[in-house]
Design a protein around this motif. Structure first.
Motif, PDB file in Angstrom:
ATOM      1  N   ILE A 175      24.839 -17.636 -16.062  1.00 33.00           N
ATOM      2  CA  ILE A 175      25.082 -17.023 -14.758  1.00 33.00           C
ATOM      3  C   ILE A 175      24.562 -15.604 -14.803  1.00 33.00           C
ATOM      4  N   SER A 176      23.758 -15.238 -13.827  1.00 35.97           N
ATOM      5  CA  SER A 176      23.240 -13.884 -13.743  1.00 35.97           C
ATOM      6  C   SER A 176      22.793 -13.616 -12.315  1.00 35.97           C
ATOM      7  N   LYS A 177      22.938 -12.377 -11.881  1.00 35.19           N
ATOM      8  CA  LYS A 177      22.469 -11.990 -10.552  1.00 35.19           C
ATOM      9  C   LYS A 177      20.960 -12.214 -10.427  1.00 35.19           C
ATOM     10  N   VAL A 193      24.709 -15.279  -6.336  1.00 35.55           N
ATOM     11  CA  VAL A 193      25.405 -14.291  -7.155  1.00 35.55           C
ATOM     12  C   VAL A 193      24.990 -12.910  -6.650  1.00 35.55           C
ATOM     13  N   SER A 201      26.840  -8.864 -10.795  1.00 35.58           N
ATOM     14  CA  SER A 201      27.045  -9.277 -12.178  1.00 35.58           C
ATOM     15  C   SER A 201      27.326  -8.033 -13.005  1.00 35.58           C
ATOM     16  N   ASN A 214      24.941 -11.554 -19.296  1.00 37.45           N
ATOM     17  CA  ASN A 214      24.161 -12.784 -19.181  1.00 37.45           C
ATOM     18  C   ASN A 214      25.081 -13.909 -19.642  1.00 37.45           C
ATOM     19  N   SER A 236      32.821 -10.572 -18.690  1.00 39.74           N
ATOM     20  CA  SER A 236      31.881 -10.428 -17.582  1.00 39.74           C
ATOM     21  C   SER A 236      32.555 -10.839 -16.287  1.00 39.74           C
ATOM     22  N   ASN A 260      31.318 -12.062 -12.337  1.00 41.06           N
ATOM     23  CA  ASN A 260      30.190 -12.458 -11.500  1.00 41.06           C
ATOM     24  C   ASN A 260      30.708 -12.850 -10.122  1.00 41.06           C
ATOM     25  N   HIS A 288      30.253 -14.078  -6.298  1.00 41.17           N
ATOM     26  CA  HIS A 288      29.395 -14.964  -5.528  1.00 41.17           C
ATOM     27  C   HIS A 288      29.801 -14.899  -4.064  1.00 41.17           C
ATOM     28  N   ASN A 290      34.957 -14.941  -7.479  1.00 34.46           N
ATOM     29  CA  ASN A 290      34.735 -14.163  -8.693  1.00 34.46           C
ATOM     30  C   ASN A 290      34.916 -15.084  -9.884  1.00 34.46           C
TER      31      ASN A 290
END
Length: 212
Positions: free
Chosen positions: A4-6, A100, A103, A109, A152, A154, A156, A166
């Motif tokens: 998952i990453s922006k 996303v 992040s 990452n 982390s 992330n 969305h 989240n």
């Protein structure tokens, strides 16, 4: 391994099933069967990660597709969907397509791996309030990251404007409980007031495709 990453150039679909505790594992098995026999062979499929809530009342599928057209072709394929007939024995899930938008930390990452502990906060929001909520999420995530157990976060936003999520990765239950109890994290329990309805559950990742 799913990530998952922006900066990921993927389409994210989050599907959440409410389930009776005694049927949670049955639902998980049914989803995995559909994934392994059908879904993973569909054009544009990238990954699927199945999560079970610790309180046993939710099952969540975090899925990624190459394009929105690929995903629409999948859900509109009557032959494919007929193979998902067993899922009709459970409650209808809530499903949205997301991007996303935040992040953190900046070098995050997130790799989704079996056994991971995830906090999923769901925000039901009116479209006119969605981006304001994103701004507040970006503003307050730094407070949460003061807890070293939050690996982390992330955020969305659903493309239909009515849902934010989240997806937070945690090191341990104890770290998450500290977030709920320590007064310095109190702003995290209030920032969405007046903008959205919220509920959250803790999940364990129980399956990923592709596997690790």
């Amino acid at each position: 391994m799913p990530t998952i990453s922006k900066n990921n150039d993927v389409v994210t679909v989050i599907i959440i099933f409410a389930v009776e505790p005694k049927r949670q594992q049955e639902l998980i098995n049914t989803i995995i069967e559909f994934l392994e026999t059908t879904v993973k062979y569909q054009p544009g499929f990238i990954s699927s990660s199945i999560h079970k809530s610790i309180d046993e009342v939710r099952v969540m599928n975090y899925a990624q597709w190459q394009t929105i057209e690929d995903y629409k072709a999948f859900i509109n394929n009557s032959e494919v969907q007929a193979k998902a007939a067993k899922l009709g024995n459970f409650s209808k899930p809530e499903s949205h397509v997301y991007e996303v938008v935040v992040s953190k930390p900046d070098n995050a990452n997130l790799k989704i791996s079996k056994g991971g502990l995830i906090h999923l906060a769901e925000f039901r929001v009116k479209p006119e309030n969605q981006m304001r909520l994103v701004e507040l999420e970006r503003e307050y995530v730094g407070v949460g990251l003061q807890n070293s157990g939050l690996l982390s976060a992330n955020f969305h936003r659903s493309l239909d404007g009515v849902h934010n999520v989240n997806y937070g990765q945690w090191r341990s239950f104890a770290d998450f409980e500290e977030l709920l109890k320590d007064p310095k994290y109190k702003p995290l329990n209030e920032y969405w007031q007046g903008l959205a309805e919220n509920e959250f559950h803790l999940y364990e990742v129980v399956y990923t495709e592709p596997a690790e």
